[in-house]
Motif scaffolding. Sequence first.
Motif, PDB file in Angstrom:
ATOM      1  N   VAL A  34      -3.236  65.303  48.336  1.00  0.00           N
ATOM      2  CA  VAL A  34      -3.206  64.425  49.500  1.00  0.00           C
ATOM      3  C   VAL A  34      -4.022  63.194  49.143  1.00  0.00           C
ATOM      4  O   VAL A  34      -4.994  63.272  48.378  1.00  0.00           O
ATOM      5  CB  VAL A  34      -3.757  65.099  50.779  1.00  0.00           C
ATOM      6  N   SER A  35      -3.595  62.075  49.671  1.00  0.00           N
ATOM      7  CA  SER A  35      -4.254  60.825  49.325  1.00  0.00           C
ATOM      8  C   SER A  35      -4.271  59.904  50.534  1.00  0.00           C
ATOM      9  O   SER A  35      -3.499  60.081  51.480  1.00  0.00           O
ATOM     10  CB  SER A  35      -3.518  60.153  48.160  1.00  0.00           C
ATOM     11  N   GLY A  36      -5.128  58.935  50.484  1.00  0.00           N
ATOM     12  CA  GLY A  36      -5.172  57.941  51.542  1.00  0.00           C
ATOM     13  C   GLY A  36      -5.792  56.665  51.025  1.00  0.00           C
ATOM     14  O   GLY A  36      -6.771  56.702  50.280  1.00  0.00           O
ATOM     15  N   THR A  37      -5.191  55.536  51.384  1.00  0.00           N
ATOM     16  CA  THR A  37      -5.769  54.242  51.033  1.00  0.00           C
ATOM     17  C   THR A  37      -6.020  53.459  52.307  1.00  0.00           C
ATOM     18  O   THR A  37      -5.351  53.649  53.324  1.00  0.00           O
ATOM     19  CB  THR A  37      -4.839  53.416  50.120  1.00  0.00           C
ATOM     20  N   PHE A  55      -6.206  45.485  59.362  1.00  0.00           N
ATOM     21  CA  PHE A  55      -6.675  46.747  58.782  1.00  0.00           C
ATOM     22  C   PHE A  55      -5.478  47.676  58.637  1.00  0.00           C
ATOM     23  O   PHE A  55      -4.643  47.778  59.541  1.00  0.00           O
ATOM     24  CB  PHE A  55      -7.731  47.403  59.671  1.00  0.00           C
ATOM     25  N   THR A  56      -5.367  48.336  57.487  1.00  0.00           N
ATOM     26  CA  THR A  56      -4.300  49.312  57.272  1.00  0.00           C
ATOM     27  C   THR A  56      -4.880  50.613  56.733  1.00  0.00           C
ATOM     28  O   THR A  56      -5.883  50.613  56.014  1.00  0.00           O
ATOM     29  CB  THR A  56      -3.239  48.794  56.276  1.00  0.00           C
ATOM     30  N   PHE A  57      -4.231  51.713  57.101  1.00  0.00           N
ATOM     31  CA  PHE A  57      -4.592  53.035  56.589  1.00  0.00           C
ATOM     32  C   PHE A  57      -3.298  53.769  56.277  1.00  0.00           C
ATOM     33  O   PHE A  57      -2.383  53.799  57.108  1.00  0.00           O
ATOM     34  CB  PHE A  57      -5.416  53.820  57.612  1.00  0.00           C
ATOM     35  N   SER A 151     -14.617  64.425  40.204  1.00  0.00           N
ATOM     36  CA  SER A 151     -14.891  65.857  40.122  1.00  0.00           C
ATOM     37  C   SER A 151     -13.575  66.539  39.744  1.00  0.00           C
ATOM     38  O   SER A 151     -12.575  65.871  39.491  1.00  0.00           O
ATOM     39  CB  SER A 151     -15.429  66.408  41.450  1.00  0.00           C
ATOM     40  N   GLU A 152     -13.587  67.857  39.725  1.00  0.00           N
ATOM     41  CA  GLU A 152     -12.381  68.582  39.318  1.00  0.00           C
ATOM     42  C   GLU A 152     -11.197  68.308  40.245  1.00  0.00           C
ATOM     43  O   GLU A 152     -10.047  68.272  39.815  1.00  0.00           O
ATOM     44  CB  GLU A 152     -12.677  70.085  39.288  1.00  0.00           C
ATOM     45  N   ARG A 153     -11.453  68.093  41.525  1.00  0.00           N
ATOM     46  CA  ARG A 153     -10.367  67.932  42.499  1.00  0.00           C
ATOM     47  C   ARG A 153     -10.344  66.583  43.227  1.00  0.00           C
ATOM     48  O   ARG A 153      -9.337  66.235  43.829  1.00  0.00           O
ATOM     49  CB  ARG A 153     -10.433  69.051  43.543  1.00  0.00           C
ATOM     50  N   LEU A 154     -11.420  65.831  43.177  1.00  0.00           N
ATOM     51  CA  LEU A 154     -11.508  64.590  43.945  1.00  0.00           C
ATOM     52  C   LEU A 154     -11.438  63.369  43.031  1.00  0.00           C
ATOM     53  O   LEU A 154     -12.152  63.294  42.030  1.00  0.00           O
ATOM     54  CB  LEU A 154     -12.814  64.553  44.737  1.00  0.00           C
ATOM     55  N   ALA A 155     -10.569  62.426  43.401  1.00  0.00           N
ATOM     56  CA  ALA A 155     -10.397  61.213  42.603  1.00  0.00           C
ATOM     57  C   ALA A 155     -10.461  59.983  43.487  1.00  0.00           C
ATOM     58  O   ALA A 155     -10.111  60.026  44.672  1.00  0.00           O
ATOM     59  CB  ALA A 155      -9.062  61.247  41.866  1.00  0.00           C
ATOM     60  N   LEU A 156     -10.896  58.889  42.896  1.00  0.00           N
ATOM     61  CA  LEU A 156     -10.877  57.592  43.543  1.00  0.00           C
ATOM     62  C   LEU A 156      -9.590  56.880  43.141  1.00  0.00           C
ATOM     63  O   LEU A 156      -9.144  56.994  42.000  1.00  0.00           O
ATOM     64  CB  LEU A 156     -12.073  56.740  43.118  1.00  0.00           C
ATOM     65  N   GLY A 192      -8.862  54.075  48.023  1.00  0.00           N
ATOM     66  CA  GLY A 192      -8.594  55.354  48.657  1.00  0.00           C
ATOM     67  C   GLY A 192      -9.137  56.526  47.889  1.00  0.00           C
ATOM     68  O   GLY A 192      -9.767  56.382  46.822  1.00  0.00           O
ATOM     69  N   LEU A 193      -8.913  57.709  48.426  1.00  0.00           N
ATOM     70  CA  LEU A 193      -9.327  58.970  47.821  1.00  0.00           C
ATOM     71  C   LEU A 193      -8.102  59.854  47.629  1.00  0.00           C
ATOM     72  O   LEU A 193      -7.144  59.799  48.414  1.00  0.00           O
ATOM     73  CB  LEU A 193     -10.332  59.689  48.712  1.00  0.00           C
TER      74      LEU A 193
END
Length: 197
Positions: A34-37, A55-57, A151-156, A192-193
């Motif tokens: 799952v991701s979000g910017t 603003f956008t999400f 980390s193993e599961r979290l990315a920027l 985003g993440l």
Amino acid sequence: MKKILFTIAMVAVGFTATAQENAKGGFEKQDWYVSGTAGYNNISVEGIDSDVSSFTFSPSVGYFVSDNIALEMGLILGESTTEFFGDTIEASQFGVTLAGNYFFTPQSDFSFVVGAGLSYISTGNEINGNEQPDSSTFAIAVAPGVNYFISERLALRALVGALSYSSTSADGSSSSTNTFGLNLNLSDVNFGLTYKF
């Protein structure tokens, strides 16, 4: 000269292999994420009573259909306010997207990404509190970016600009506005993440 180029190539290959061995995270075929910017822009024109802020999400879910290619489905949520010579124009957006992303080095912590997608956006408009006809936009865009696992599961994730085409029409109108744009500078960056399951 050939020896120098060969040496540089060997160092690059060794660095890439080491980076992959020591990678904290990374993607591979059949991974879900799952991701979000989110993006924010503000434009003020000096000498003219004009100010635009938006603003956008965009949350999304993705699935790797191959080692390098992920398909993504998502939403677009946005708000903008324009102040122009005493008038206030407000717009709210809701849309859906379908995209494909190509990750150049998905199994490494750091990867360049190129995404291409289609979107449909419905926009509600108000001028000084008075409702105006809604508008609909169909768009196609190609955007470069980067993905970095912290980390193993979290990315920027960051997307920088886009090559885009859109067609917008107001409800009840037979005319449309077509826009082609190319913006690949730091004035249009979405951060985003990404969380990998």
